[in-house]
Design a protein around this motif. Structure first.
Motif, PDB file in Angstrom:
ATOM      1  N   GLY A   1     -38.026 -45.481   9.731  1.00 30.21           N
ATOM      2  CA  GLY A   1     -37.107 -46.131   8.807  1.00 30.21           C
ATOM      3  C   GLY A   1     -37.107 -47.645   8.936  1.00 30.21           C
ATOM      4  N   PRO A   2     -36.181 -48.327   8.261  1.00 28.26           N
ATOM      5  CA  PRO A   2     -36.173 -49.788   8.228  1.00 28.26           C
ATOM      6  C   PRO A   2     -35.774 -50.461   9.532  1.00 28.26           C
ATOM      7  CG  PRO A   2     -34.303 -48.912   7.018  1.00 28.26           C
ATOM      8  CD  PRO A   2     -35.175 -47.747   7.341  1.00 28.26           C
ATOM      9  N   TYR A   3     -35.101 -49.723  10.436  1.00 23.19           N
ATOM     10  CA  TYR A   3     -34.669 -50.325  11.700  1.00 23.19           C
ATOM     11  C   TYR A   3     -35.011 -49.431  12.877  1.00 23.19           C
ATOM     12  CZ  TYR A   3     -32.021 -53.496   8.748  1.00 23.19           C
ATOM     13  OH  TYR A   3     -31.682 -54.430   7.802  1.00 23.19           O
ATOM     14  N   LYS A   4     -35.148 -50.049  14.048  1.00 26.45           N
ATOM     15  CA  LYS A   4     -35.409 -49.295  15.274  1.00 26.45           C
ATOM     16  C   LYS A   4     -34.402 -49.690  16.342  1.00 26.45           C
ATOM     17  CE  LYS A   4     -39.044 -52.562  16.737  1.00 26.45           C
ATOM     18  NZ  LYS A   4     -40.477 -52.697  17.107  1.00 26.45           N
ATOM     19  N   LEU A   5     -34.127 -48.756  17.229  1.00 26.94           N
ATOM     20  CA  LEU A   5     -33.136 -48.943  18.280  1.00 26.94           C
ATOM     21  C   LEU A   5     -33.707 -49.788  19.414  1.00 26.94           C
ATOM     22  CD1 LEU A   5     -30.341 -47.999  19.512  1.00 26.94           C
ATOM     23  CD2 LEU A   5     -31.643 -46.133  20.572  1.00 26.94           C
ATOM     24  N   VAL A   6     -32.941 -50.805  19.841  1.00 28.85           N
ATOM     25  CA  VAL A   6     -33.358 -51.613  20.991  1.00 28.85           C
ATOM     26  C   VAL A   6     -32.306 -51.622  22.097  1.00 28.85           C
ATOM     27  CG1 VAL A   6     -34.892 -53.121  19.676  1.00 28.85           C
ATOM     28  CG2 VAL A   6     -32.473 -53.735  19.906  1.00 28.85           C
TER      29      VAL A   6
ATOM     30  N   LYS B   1     -36.649 -34.661  25.690  1.00 29.60           N
ATOM     31  CA  LYS B   1     -35.351 -35.090  25.183  1.00 29.60           C
ATOM     32  C   LYS B   1     -35.114 -36.594  25.330  1.00 29.60           C
ATOM     33  CE  LYS B   1     -32.819 -34.153  29.471  1.00 29.60           C
ATOM     34  NZ  LYS B   1     -31.703 -33.392  30.091  1.00 29.60           N
ATOM     35  N   ASP B   2     -35.913 -37.246  26.169  1.00 35.77           N
ATOM     36  CA  ASP B   2     -35.761 -38.694  26.375  1.00 35.77           C
ATOM     37  C   ASP B   2     -36.488 -39.524  25.317  1.00 35.77           C
ATOM     38  OD1 ASP B   2     -34.189 -38.345  28.620  1.00 35.77           O
ATOM     39  OD2 ASP B   2     -35.884 -38.363  30.006  1.00 35.77           O
ATOM     40  N   TRP B   3     -37.031 -38.882  24.309  1.00 39.16           N
ATOM     41  CA  TRP B   3     -37.790 -39.631  23.302  1.00 39.16           C
ATOM     42  C   TRP B   3     -36.909 -40.591  22.512  1.00 39.16           C
ATOM     43  CZ3 TRP B   3     -37.630 -39.758  17.872  1.00 39.16           C
ATOM     44  CH2 TRP B   3     -36.775 -38.841  17.249  1.00 39.16           C
ATOM     45  N   VAL B   4     -35.580 -40.375  22.518  1.00 35.17           N
ATOM     46  CA  VAL B   4     -34.682 -41.225  21.743  1.00 35.17           C
ATOM     47  C   VAL B   4     -34.091 -42.373  22.555  1.00 35.17           C
ATOM     48  CG1 VAL B   4     -34.070 -39.489  20.027  1.00 35.17           C
ATOM     49  CG2 VAL B   4     -32.817 -39.568  22.179  1.00 35.17           C
ATOM     50  N   LYS B   5     -34.473 -42.527  23.814  1.00 40.43           N
ATOM     51  CA  LYS B   5     -34.014 -43.682  24.576  1.00 40.43           C
ATOM     52  C   LYS B   5     -34.613 -44.949  23.977  1.00 40.43           C
ATOM     53  CE  LYS B   5     -33.095 -41.471  29.037  1.00 40.43           C
ATOM     54  NZ  LYS B   5     -33.393 -41.470  30.484  1.00 40.43           N
ATOM     55  N   PRO B   6     -33.886 -46.073  24.039  1.00 43.52           N
ATOM     56  CA  PRO B   6     -34.372 -47.300  23.395  1.00 43.52           C
ATOM     57  C   PRO B   6     -35.801 -47.680  23.777  1.00 43.52           C
ATOM     58  CG  PRO B   6     -32.099 -47.581  24.087  1.00 43.52           C
ATOM     59  CD  PRO B   6     -32.540 -46.256  24.636  1.00 43.52           C
ATOM     60  N   GLU B   7     -36.167 -47.437  25.022  1.00 44.53           N
ATOM     61  CA  GLU B   7     -37.514 -47.821  25.463  1.00 44.53           C
ATOM     62  C   GLU B   7     -38.592 -46.860  24.973  1.00 44.53           C
ATOM     63  OE1 GLU B   7     -35.540 -45.697  29.040  1.00 44.53           O
ATOM     64  OE2 GLU B   7     -34.951 -46.987  27.359  1.00 44.53           O
ATOM     65  N   ASN B   8     -38.207 -45.681  24.447  1.00 47.18           N
ATOM     66  CA  ASN B   8     -39.186 -44.684  24.023  1.00 47.18           C
ATOM     67  C   ASN B   8     -39.177 -44.394  22.526  1.00 47.18           C
ATOM     68  OD1 ASN B   8     -39.716 -44.297  26.779  1.00 47.18           O
ATOM     69  ND2 ASN B   8     -38.249 -42.615  26.942  1.00 47.18           N
ATOM     70  N   ILE B   9     -38.059 -44.618  21.872  1.00 47.44           N
ATOM     71  CA  ILE B   9     -37.871 -44.113  20.513  1.00 47.44           C
ATOM     72  C   ILE B   9     -38.883 -44.678  19.516  1.00 47.44           C
ATOM     73  CG2 ILE B   9     -36.210 -45.879  19.793  1.00 47.44           C
ATOM     74  CD1 ILE B   9     -34.639 -43.530  18.432  1.00 47.44           C
ATOM     75  N   VAL B  10     -39.329 -43.795  18.627  1.00 46.11           N
ATOM     76  CA  VAL B  10     -40.260 -44.148  17.561  1.00 46.11           C
ATOM     77  C   VAL B  10     -39.660 -43.632  16.261  1.00 46.11           C
ATOM     78  CG1 VAL B  10     -42.562 -43.724  16.609  1.00 46.11           C
ATOM     79  CG2 VAL B  10     -42.288 -44.108  19.064  1.00 46.11           C
TER      80      VAL B  10
ATOM     81  N   THR C   1     -44.533 -38.598  20.426  1.00 43.16           N
ATOM     82  CA  THR C   1     -43.505 -39.157  21.307  1.00 43.16           C
ATOM     83  C   THR C   1     -42.628 -38.063  21.890  1.00 43.16           C
ATOM     84  OG1 THR C   1     -43.487 -41.160  19.953  1.00 43.16           O
ATOM     85  CG2 THR C   1     -41.634 -40.830  21.429  1.00 43.16           C
ATOM     86  N   VAL C   2     -42.247 -37.090  21.052  1.00 40.83           N
ATOM     87  CA  VAL C   2     -41.415 -35.984  21.529  1.00 40.83           C
ATOM     88  C   VAL C   2     -42.166 -35.179  22.586  1.00 40.83           C
ATOM     89  CG1 VAL C   2     -40.204 -33.875  20.860  1.00 40.83           C
ATOM     90  CG2 VAL C   2     -40.156 -35.871  19.351  1.00 40.83           C
ATOM     91  N   GLU C   3     -43.456 -34.944  22.369  1.00 46.42           N
ATOM     92  CA  GLU C   3     -44.254 -34.199  23.342  1.00 46.42           C
ATOM     93  C   GLU C   3     -44.373 -34.951  24.663  1.00 46.42           C
ATOM     94  OE1 GLU C   3     -47.912 -33.577  21.320  1.00 46.42           O
ATOM     95  OE2 GLU C   3     -47.079 -32.123  19.891  1.00 46.42           O
ATOM     96  N   LYS C   4     -44.397 -36.277  24.598  1.00 45.11           N
ATOM     97  CA  LYS C   4     -44.574 -37.093  25.800  1.00 45.11           C
ATOM     98  C   LYS C   4     -43.289 -37.221  26.610  1.00 45.11           C
ATOM     99  CE  LYS C   4     -46.226 -41.621  27.339  1.00 45.11           C
ATOM    100  NZ  LYS C   4     -46.826 -42.931  26.909  1.00 45.11           N
TER     101      LYS C   4
END
Length: 382
Positions: free
Chosen positions: A207-212, A195-204, A189-192
């Motif tokens: 842990g127990p929860y994910k950002l939406v 720095k935008d890998w942490v946006k809600p639509e991209n983040i992977v 994901t980071v390679e793809k």
């Protein structure tokens, strides 16, 4: 569970510091809804673990990322992404067995993902503020300072086996792996996305929860990660962090049943809370230090007698007992008492002097340094 948490408070000048405490209010509302509404005392800096340096942000990050170890109910490190590990007889080499688990997009988490995370954190070009926390790993400091030929002593024996060599035995190393600086990154994901890998639509995440959803200065919404290895035992389906700089406003929302947890309180309200919300209030030890950083490159602070005098003049007991009143301790050492794997802290020699004697000695030191009524020391404290 719902609650109100108060972080530690402390003040220090030079070498004097104050250790803190933590407080909480609780109820049962959130369990019925399976939604936890948290009042967070600050806006998250980033969802990227390599750009986090505040407690307010790490609370969110810790819900999304699983380190090799994680925190148990008693605050002690327990198996996380690593289901087991061994330590060499000399205490220098750790071998971790990575549990069979996936990123939130179904991609397997591997030992290489942890090494990639550490190498990214240590990359001088990234400028990660907390990179030095991994310096206990052999080669980490050399990599981070850009030395030629530097190599991190971390090896992926296979996808599920990670071997790490330290610069010296460190009993705190396992606990350190619970910190965001030691988290893995989803390489694909980071390679793809960069720095935008942490946006809600991209983040992977693993842990127990994910950002939406992240609405700056309003709220951050997390939902249960069904790919989490222990998802069946995660009872809360959604966690919403509301950003508050105003502690009183956050407290009022808690009292109105609009929040289940408030992570800080206005200090002036502590007596009222003890009298009126004692069933919800929680106070527990919290290791932290607050201090004043002195600009020793300024001529007026170059004389150590001046710095010592300023430190002695701070009435720590008045701050802890009359202002904060939530269990904070006057700090006379840089390491808080009770720190794990640490002996008794080294305290300043004047720790037990009555405050009046401290002030008298401070005045004497200032006079020796050339300051007094006819030549007062003037500076901005902020």
């Amino acid at each position: 569970m719902s609650g109100l948490i108060k972080s530690s408070r402390a003040f220090v000048l030079g070498t004097a510091l104050i250790a803190g405490s933590m407080t909480m209010l609780s109820s049962t509302h959130a369990q019925a809804e399976k939604i936890l509404r948290v009042g967070n005392d600050g806006e998250p800096q980033s969802m990227d673990p390599h750009f986090i340096s505040t407690v307010q942000t790490s609370r969110v990050s810790d819900d999304m990322s699983l380190g090799l170890l994680t925190y148990g109910p008693d605050g002690q490190p327990v198996p996380g992404a690593a289901e087991s590990w061994t330590v060499s007889d000399d205490g220098m080499t750790y071998t971790f067995k990575i549990r069979d688990h996936n990123w939130s997009d179904g991609t397997p988490v591997t030992a290489q993902d942890f090494i990639a995370g550490w190498q990214r954190l240590l990359d001088p070009a990234l400028g990660a503020e907390y990179a030095s926390l991994l310096y206990i790993i052999e080669g980490a400091e050399d990599v981070n300072t850009g030395k030629d030929g530097a190599k991190l002593a971390a090896t992926a024996v296979d996808d599920h086996t990670l071997k790490v060599k330290l610069t010296a035995p460190a009993p705190y190393f396992l606990a350190q792996l619970t910190h965001q600086t030691a988290f893995a990154i989803p390489r694909h994901t980071v390679e793809k996305y960069g720095k935008d890998w942490v946006k809600p639509e991209n983040i992977v995440v693993n842990g127990p929860y994910k950002l939406v959803e992240w609405v700056p200065n309003v709220h951050t919404k997390l939902v249960k990660n069904e790919e989490f290895y222990d998802a069946k035992n995660v009872p809360i389906d959604e966690v919403i962090y509301y950003a508050y700089e105003d502690r009183t406003a956050m407290q009022n929302r808690f009292r109105a049943n609009e929040l289940d947890v408030a992570r800080d309180i206005a200090s002036e309200q502590i007596s009222w809370l003890r009298d009126n919300l004692s069933d919800s209030l929680r106070i527990a030890p919290y290791a932290g230090i607050y201090y004043y950083a002195i600009r020793t490159d300024k001529e007026k602070f170059a004389d150590p007698r001046v710095r010592k005098a300023l430190s002695m003049a701070i009435n720590r007991e008045a701050i802890t007992d009359a202002v904060l009143k939530t269990g904070e301790l006057p700090a006379y050492s840089f390491v808080p008492p009770g720190t794990g794997n640490y002996t008794e802290p080294a305290y300043v020699s004047w720790k037990d002097l009555p405050y009046g004697e401290k002030v008298a000695e401070a005045k004497k030191l200032m006079a020796e340094a050339g300051y007094g009524p006819d030549n007062p020391l003037k500076f901005t404290l902020r």
